[in-house]
Design a protein around this motif. Structure first.
Motif, short mmCIF file in Angstrom:
data_model
loop_
_atom_site.label_atom_id
_atom_site.label_comp_id
_atom_site.label_asym_id
_atom_site.label_seq_id
_atom_site.Cartn_x
_atom_site.Cartn_y
_atom_site.Cartn_z
N ALA A 141 0.90 -1.31 -0.04
CA ALA A 141 0.01 -0.15 0.01
C ALA A 141 0.97 1.25 0.01
O ALA A 141 0.64 2.36 -0.61
N LEU A 142 2.11 1.14 0.77
CA LEU A 142 2.93 2.31 1.10
C LEU A 142 3.50 2.65 -0.45
O LEU A 142 3.65 3.69 -1.11
N ILE A 143 4.07 1.34 -1.16
CA ILE A 143 4.57 1.63 -2.33
C ILE A 143 3.69 2.19 -3.82
O ILE A 143 4.15 3.01 -4.31
N ASP A 144 2.21 1.70 -3.39
CA ASP A 144 1.42 2.12 -4.59
C ASP A 144 1.34 3.53 -4.28
O ASP A 144 1.10 4.18 -5.38
N TYR A 145 1.03 3.86 -3.03
CA TYR A 145 0.89 5.53 -2.87
C TYR A 145 2.00 6.29 -3.60
O TYR A 145 1.86 7.17 -4.05
N GLN A 146 3.16 5.66 -3.08
CA GLN A 146 4.45 6.41 -3.49
C GLN A 146 4.59 6.57 -5.14
O GLN A 146 4.77 7.65 -5.61
N GLN A 147 4.30 5.39 -5.66
CA GLN A 147 4.54 5.41 -7.13
C GLN A 147 3.29 5.85 -7.93
O GLN A 147 3.62 6.70 -8.91
N ASP A 148 2.17 5.80 -7.33
CA ASP A 148 0.88 6.19 -8.14
C ASP A 148 0.40 7.55 -8.06
O ASP A 148 -0.15 8.37 -8.95
N ARG A 149 0.52 8.15 -6.76
CA ARG A 149 0.29 9.42 -6.52
C ARG A 149 1.40 10.37 -6.05
O ARG A 149 1.30 11.57 -6.65
N TYR A 150 2.16 9.85 -5.37
CA TYR A 150 3.45 10.87 -4.76
C TYR A 150 4.20 11.14 -6.11
O TYR A 150 4.44 12.39 -6.24
N GLN A 151 4.66 10.23 -6.80
CA GLN A 151 5.70 10.65 -7.70
C GLN A 151 5.11 11.55 -8.79
O GLN A 151 5.62 12.07 -9.46
N VAL A 152 3.63 11.24 -8.98
CA VAL A 152 2.74 12.14 -10.00
C VAL A 152 3.11 13.65 -9.47
O VAL A 152 3.30 14.64 -10.35
N MET A 153 2.98 13.95 -8.37
CA MET A 153 3.00 15.27 -7.70
C MET A 153 4.49 15.64 -7.87
O MET A 153 4.80 16.79 -8.34
#
Length: 206
Positions: A134-146
């Motif tokens: 879940a952490l990696i998914d957030y980091q990759q799919d949302r955080y990296q986009v920002m």
């Protein structure tokens, strides 16, 4: 005169004992093989998780020691630009400071990807693997986009593809504020993960 041969009686007890011994040997061999395979899977799973743990530790340090101070600096610069342009709309701003704020290092997740591709995550602690995922998914799919949006906005300013205007800096400030909020959330997820006993108990060689 035909010779008569006396056949010795079959020693059934010995036959059964020998058969039992052979059967037990076969079962023991299979058991040892299964034990070796299970031990090998356990070791490889631990190696995969330790690689992930090492990578997450790197990310956590990067967030706290690089990303967060950089965000504060970017936000101060952006707020200062907004104030100057509101006071004097024709002000020529020094844009080089923003270039120094570009992110040079990205958060990593390659160890997690490799662990998933290896198939050993199937044997890992399900709850722990789910939390990391879940952490990696957030980091990759949302955080990296920002992060990409911030870098693109600054590069556009550097390349003069956008006008250095009040609207630009207001928009940039809003993006940085959102990025800071996401960083704080991500930092909390990292802190919670590193406080989990099952994560702490991963005995990894340095």
């Amino acid at each position: 005169m035909a010779l008569k041969y006396k056949h010795s009686p079959i020693k059934w007890r010995a036959v059964f004992a020998e058969s039992a011994f052979i059967g037990a040997s076969i079962l023991l061999a299979f058991g040892l093989q299964d034990w070796d395979e299970a031990k090998d899977i356990e070791e490889r799973t631990l190696i995969a998780l330790c690689n992930v743990k090492s990578e997450l530790a790197f990310n956590r340090v990067l967030l706290k020691s690089d990303f967060m101070p950089r965000q504060e600096g970017m936000l101060r610069l952006s707020y200062a630009a907004v104030s100057q342009l509101q006071a004097q709309p024709d002000t020529n701003l020094e844009e080089a400071h923003f270039e120094k704020m570009l992110l040079r290092e990205s958060l990593r997740y390659s160890a997690w990807t490799l662990a998933g591709e290896s198939g050993y995550l199937v044997y890992a602690n399900f709850q722990l693997a789910t939390e990391i995922g879940a952490l990696i998914d957030y980091q990759q799919d949302r955080y990296q986009v920002m992060v990409d949006r911030i870098n693109t906005a600054i590069m556009d300013l550097k390349l003069s593809t956008v006008e250095s205007s009040l609207d630009y800096y207001l928009s940039l400030s809003a993006m940085i504020e959102e990025w800071i909020a996401q960083t704080q959330y991500l930092e909390g997820k990292y802190d919670a993960l590193f406080e989990r006993e099952d994560f702490i108990d991963l005995t990894c060689e340095d």
